[in-house]
Design a protein around this motif. Structure first.
Motif, PDB file in Angstrom:
ATOM      1  N   LYS A   1     -14.496  -7.472  -4.438  1.00 42.79           N
ATOM      2  CA  LYS A   1     -15.119  -7.042  -3.058  1.00 42.79           C
ATOM      3  C   LYS A   1     -14.297  -7.511  -2.124  1.00 42.79           C
ATOM      4  CE  LYS A   1     -19.451  -7.403  -0.204  1.00 42.79           C
ATOM      5  NZ  LYS A   1     -18.579  -7.598   1.065  1.00 42.79           N
ATOM      6  N   ALA A   2     -13.714  -8.645  -1.993  1.00 45.57           N
ATOM      7  CA  ALA A   2     -12.399  -8.907  -1.105  1.00 45.57           C
ATOM      8  C   ALA A   2     -11.634  -8.016  -1.036  1.00 45.57           C
ATOM      9  CB  ALA A   2     -12.001 -10.122  -1.281  1.00 45.57           C
ATOM     10  N   GLY A   3     -11.132  -7.382  -2.089  1.00 42.17           N
ATOM     11  CA  GLY A   3     -10.102  -6.329  -2.165  1.00 42.17           C
ATOM     12  C   GLY A   3     -10.378  -5.000  -1.506  1.00 42.17           C
ATOM     13  N   CYS A   4     -11.679  -4.596  -1.847  1.00 37.33           N
ATOM     14  CA  CYS A   4     -12.322  -3.450  -1.441  1.00 37.33           C
ATOM     15  C   CYS A   4     -12.367  -3.804   0.106  1.00 37.33           C
ATOM     16  CB  CYS A   4     -13.548  -3.301  -1.994  1.00 37.33           C
ATOM     17  SG  CYS A   4     -13.571  -2.591  -3.896  1.00 37.33           S
ATOM     18  N   ASP A   5     -12.801  -4.905   0.638  1.00 35.86           N
ATOM     19  CA  ASP A   5     -13.043  -4.971   2.037  1.00 35.86           C
ATOM     20  C   ASP A   5     -11.786  -4.812   2.754  1.00 35.86           C
ATOM     21  OD1 ASP A   5     -15.839  -5.196   1.511  1.00 35.86           O
ATOM     22  OD2 ASP A   5     -15.694  -7.545   1.757  1.00 35.86           O
ATOM     23  N   ALA A   6     -10.466  -5.336   2.176  1.00 35.39           N
ATOM     24  CA  ALA A   6      -9.382  -5.421   2.820  1.00 35.39           C
ATOM     25  C   ALA A   6      -8.927  -3.931   3.085  1.00 35.39           C
ATOM     26  CB  ALA A   6      -8.420  -6.220   1.985  1.00 35.39           C
ATOM     27  N   LEU A   7      -9.174  -3.243   1.977  1.00 38.16           N
ATOM     28  CA  LEU A   7      -8.743  -1.921   2.105  1.00 38.16           C
ATOM     29  C   LEU A   7      -9.443  -0.939   3.034  1.00 38.16           C
ATOM     30  CD1 LEU A   7      -7.262   0.986   1.274  1.00 38.16           C
ATOM     31  CD2 LEU A   7      -8.881   0.838  -0.824  1.00 38.16           C
ATOM     32  N   ILE A   8     -10.755  -1.344   3.096  1.00 35.37           N
ATOM     33  CA  ILE A   8     -11.720  -0.661   4.026  1.00 35.37           C
ATOM     34  C   ILE A   8     -11.296  -0.895   5.429  1.00 35.37           C
ATOM     35  CG2 ILE A   8     -14.037  -0.647   4.949  1.00 35.37           C
ATOM     36  CD1 ILE A   8     -14.948  -0.990   1.913  1.00 35.37           C
ATOM     37  N   ALA A   9     -10.844  -2.311   5.716  1.00 36.08           N
ATOM     38  CA  ALA A   9     -10.608  -2.618   6.843  1.00 36.08           C
ATOM     39  C   ALA A   9      -9.371  -2.109   7.483  1.00 36.08           C
ATOM     40  CB  ALA A   9     -10.363  -4.230   7.101  1.00 36.08           C
ATOM     41  N   GLU A  10      -8.229  -1.876   6.543  1.00 36.12           N
ATOM     42  CA  GLU A  10      -7.067  -1.408   6.905  1.00 36.12           C
ATOM     43  C   GLU A  10      -7.206  -0.083   7.220  1.00 36.12           C
ATOM     44  OE1 GLU A  10      -3.159  -0.993   7.699  1.00 36.12           O
ATOM     45  OE2 GLU A  10      -4.211  -2.759   7.739  1.00 36.12           O
ATOM     46  N   PHE A  11      -7.828   0.732   6.392  1.00 37.42           N
ATOM     47  CA  PHE A  11      -8.160   2.162   6.765  1.00 37.42           C
ATOM     48  C   PHE A  11      -8.756   2.498   8.110  1.00 37.42           C
ATOM     49  CE2 PHE A  11     -10.599   6.059   6.720  1.00 37.42           C
ATOM     50  CZ  PHE A  11      -9.761   6.775   6.376  1.00 37.42           C
ATOM     51  N   LYS A  12      -9.817   1.669   8.604  1.00 40.58           N
ATOM     52  CA  LYS A  12     -10.518   1.541   9.700  1.00 40.58           C
ATOM     53  C   LYS A  12      -9.621   1.378  11.037  1.00 40.58           C
ATOM     54  CE  LYS A  12     -15.279   0.953   8.259  1.00 40.58           C
ATOM     55  NZ  LYS A  12     -16.503   0.070   8.134  1.00 40.58           N
ATOM     56  N   LYS A  13      -8.524   0.666  10.671  1.00 39.86           N
ATOM     57  CA  LYS A  13      -7.355   0.268  11.809  1.00 39.86           C
ATOM     58  C   LYS A  13      -6.793   1.653  12.247  1.00 39.86           C
ATOM     59  CE  LYS A  13      -6.472  -4.486  10.643  1.00 39.86           C
ATOM     60  NZ  LYS A  13      -5.194  -5.297  10.147  1.00 39.86           N
ATOM     61  N   ARG A  14      -6.706   2.587  11.085  1.00 38.83           N
ATOM     62  CA  ARG A  14      -5.887   3.734  11.149  1.00 38.83           C
ATOM     63  C   ARG A  14      -6.737   5.119  11.546  1.00 38.83           C
ATOM     64  NH1 ARG A  14      -1.169   3.367   6.515  1.00 38.83           N
ATOM     65  NH2 ARG A  14      -1.284   1.078   6.245  1.00 38.83           N
ATOM     66  N   GLU A  15      -8.073   5.031  11.083  1.00 44.49           N
ATOM     67  CA  GLU A  15      -8.828   6.229  11.304  1.00 44.49           C
ATOM     68  C   GLU A  15     -10.226   5.794  11.773  1.00 44.49           C
ATOM     69  OE1 GLU A  15      -7.532   9.268  11.048  1.00 44.49           O
ATOM     70  OE2 GLU A  15      -5.813   8.695  10.087  1.00 44.49           O
ATOM     71  N   SER A  16     -11.041   6.596  12.555  1.00 45.79           N
ATOM     72  CA  SER A  16     -12.294   6.358  12.974  1.00 45.79           C
ATOM     73  C   SER A  16     -13.221   7.211  12.352  1.00 45.79           C
ATOM     74  CB  SER A  16     -12.409   6.731  14.460  1.00 45.79           C
ATOM     75  OG  SER A  16     -11.993   8.050  14.950  1.00 45.79           O
ATOM     76  N   LYS A  17     -12.773   8.177  11.447  1.00 46.44           N
ATOM     77  CA  LYS A  17     -13.706   9.315  10.503  1.00 46.44           C
ATOM     78  C   LYS A  17     -13.190   9.209   9.150  1.00 46.44           C
ATOM     79  CE  LYS A  17     -16.100  12.670   9.519  1.00 46.44           C
ATOM     80  NZ  LYS A  17     -17.571  12.399   9.020  1.00 46.44           N
ATOM     81  N   LEU A  18     -14.082   9.510   8.168  1.00 44.71           N
ATOM     82  CA  LEU A  18     -13.514   9.610   6.825  1.00 44.71           C
ATOM     83  C   LEU A  18     -14.212  10.967   6.394  1.00 44.71           C
ATOM     84  CD1 LEU A  18     -11.804   9.129   4.206  1.00 44.71           C
ATOM     85  CD2 LEU A  18     -13.424   7.514   3.653  1.00 44.71           C
ATOM     86  N   HIS A  19     -13.717  11.995   6.064  1.00 45.27           N
ATOM     87  CA  HIS A  19     -14.417  13.063   5.387  1.00 45.27           C
ATOM     88  C   HIS A  19     -14.458  13.132   3.957  1.00 45.27           C
ATOM     89  CE1 HIS A  19     -12.262  14.708   8.936  1.00 45.27           C
ATOM     90  NE2 HIS A  19     -13.616  15.420   9.331  1.00 45.27           N
ATOM     91  N   ILE A  20     -13.677  12.693   3.093  1.00 47.51           N
ATOM     92  CA  ILE A  20     -13.305  12.601   1.773  1.00 47.51           C
ATOM     93  C   ILE A  20     -13.249  11.433   1.144  1.00 47.51           C
ATOM     94  CG2 ILE A  20     -12.361  13.662  -0.264  1.00 47.51           C
ATOM     95  CD1 ILE A  20     -11.688  15.918   1.776  1.00 47.51           C
ATOM     96  N   LEU A  21     -13.933  10.682   0.359  1.00 48.05           N
ATOM     97  CA  LEU A  21     -13.358   9.187  -0.391  1.00 48.05           C
ATOM     98  C   LEU A  21     -13.604   9.621  -1.993  1.00 48.05           C
ATOM     99  CD1 LEU A  21     -13.162   6.417  -0.678  1.00 48.05           C
ATOM    100  CD2 LEU A  21     -15.646   6.336  -0.851  1.00 48.05           C
ATOM    101  N   VAL A  22     -12.325   9.583  -2.492  1.00 44.84           N
ATOM    102  CA  VAL A  22     -12.084   9.548  -3.979  1.00 44.84           C
ATOM    103  C   VAL A  22     -11.929   8.380  -4.590  1.00 44.84           C
ATOM    104  CG1 VAL A  22     -10.980  10.648  -5.857  1.00 44.84           C
ATOM    105  CG2 VAL A  22     -11.105  11.869  -3.692  1.00 44.84           C
ATOM    106  N   ASN A  23     -13.199   7.881  -5.436  1.00 45.18           N
ATOM    107  CA  ASN A  23     -13.172   6.735  -6.024  1.00 45.18           C
ATOM    108  C   ASN A  23     -12.590   6.618  -7.425  1.00 45.18           C
ATOM    109  OD1 ASN A  23     -14.337   4.634  -4.165  1.00 45.18           O
ATOM    110  ND2 ASN A  23     -16.201   6.293  -4.441  1.00 45.18           N
TER     111      ASN A  23
END
Length: 288
Positions: A81-103
């Motif tokens: 979960k910590a790794g997921c949270d880190a990825l999410i935090a980094e993405f949110k630094k770069r973008e304010s919208k996400l249209h597509i998430l591919v897990n």
């Protein structure tokens, strides 16, 4: 009432969308990322820091060659979960919208039935294959729902496997005497989690679908190809071949385009009909 515009350019238009693909530097993730990037999506691919950064950058450079929109990368490990949270935090630094998430991030482990390991065999496989899908989707829901509506919903694609619907754990993709005992149930869990998330996020205008690939060239299938040869795999395919980038990119583009705005909770098999083959091993081998 006039006939609506159902031209290819309208139904499959994904220009200007922003996509995040986990495990996007190799295999199926790279195939999907390439399809998005060549059709106007801004694509972020995420991959583990344990992977060679040189290879990671090479993959990004290859995708960029035919891309019509920016392609970026984020080094991350979704095994916790910590790794997921880190990825999410980094993405949110770069973008304010996400249209597509591919897990797409996934892992398998082969071992003997009598002493299949707990940590590497079960815990790590379920952490990456199942838990990461939940944490990544939940953590990015606020960006997926932003400005979405029933005609232009946010999109989530979860990469499952035909192994999720086949019971054979001992096959040509594992060493003799070994089985992928945790991989099959982990991918079955992906299917059910996809249905759960589709129910949860449907009212918020986000579609959630699963792709269930058969045999596609990747790190996971490389061992089997080397061990028994590509010809043996192809002999179990009604189409006479394994999956290609065109096959995977085409399906993924459909699932994120206006053409599929009313499709959610689907589990779509893409295996060239191999699941109907009578012989168990190669026809039921896991993807990725």
């Amino acid at each position: 009432m006039s006939t609506p515009d159902v031209s290819i350019n309208t139904l499959y238009n994904v220009k200007g969308k922003i996509a995040l693909v986990t495990g996007g530097s190799t295999g199926i993730g790279k195939m999907i990322a390439s399809g998005f990037a060549q059709n106007g999506c801004k694509v972020y691919i995420a991959s583990r820091k344990e992977d060679s950064l040189k290879e990671f950058r090479k993959a990004v450079a290859e995708i960029r060659q035919k891309a019509t929109a920016p392609v970026e990368y984020i080094v991350a490990n979704v095994a916790s979960k910590a790794g997921c949270d880190a990825l999410i935090a980094e993405f949110k630094k770069r973008e304010s919208k996400l249209h597509i998430l591919v897990n797409n991030s996934g892992v398998s482990w082969g071992g003997r039935y009598e002493d299949f390991p707990e940590e590497k065999g079960w815990d790590n496989v379920f952490a990456i294959n199942v838990k990461s899908i939940f944490y990544m989707t939940a953590g990015l829901t606020d960006l997926l729902v932003k400005d979405s509506d029933s005609y232009d919903p946010g999109r989530v694609i979860n990469i499952s496997s035909t192994a999720s619907i086949g019971p054979h754990s001992e096959h040509d993709l594992s060493a003799p005497g070994n089985g992928t005992w945790s991989y099959q149930p982990s991918k079955a869990a992906v299917n059910h989690l996809t249905s759960q998330l589709a129910v949860k996020l449907g009212p918020r205008h986000v579609t959630v679908n699963a792709i269930l690939p058969g045999v596609f060239p990747s790190r996971m299938t490389a061992f089997g190809f080397k061990q028994v040869g590509e010809e043996k795999f192809n002999s179990h395919q009604p189409t006479g071949r394994f999956g290609t980038t065109q096959d995977m990119a085409g399906l993924a583009l459909f699932l994120v385009s206006p053409a599929s705005a009313h499709v959610t909770g689907a589990h779509i098999v893409i295996d060239g009909g191999a699941r109907y083959e009578s012989r168990a091993p190669a026809s039921s081998s896991p993807k990725l």
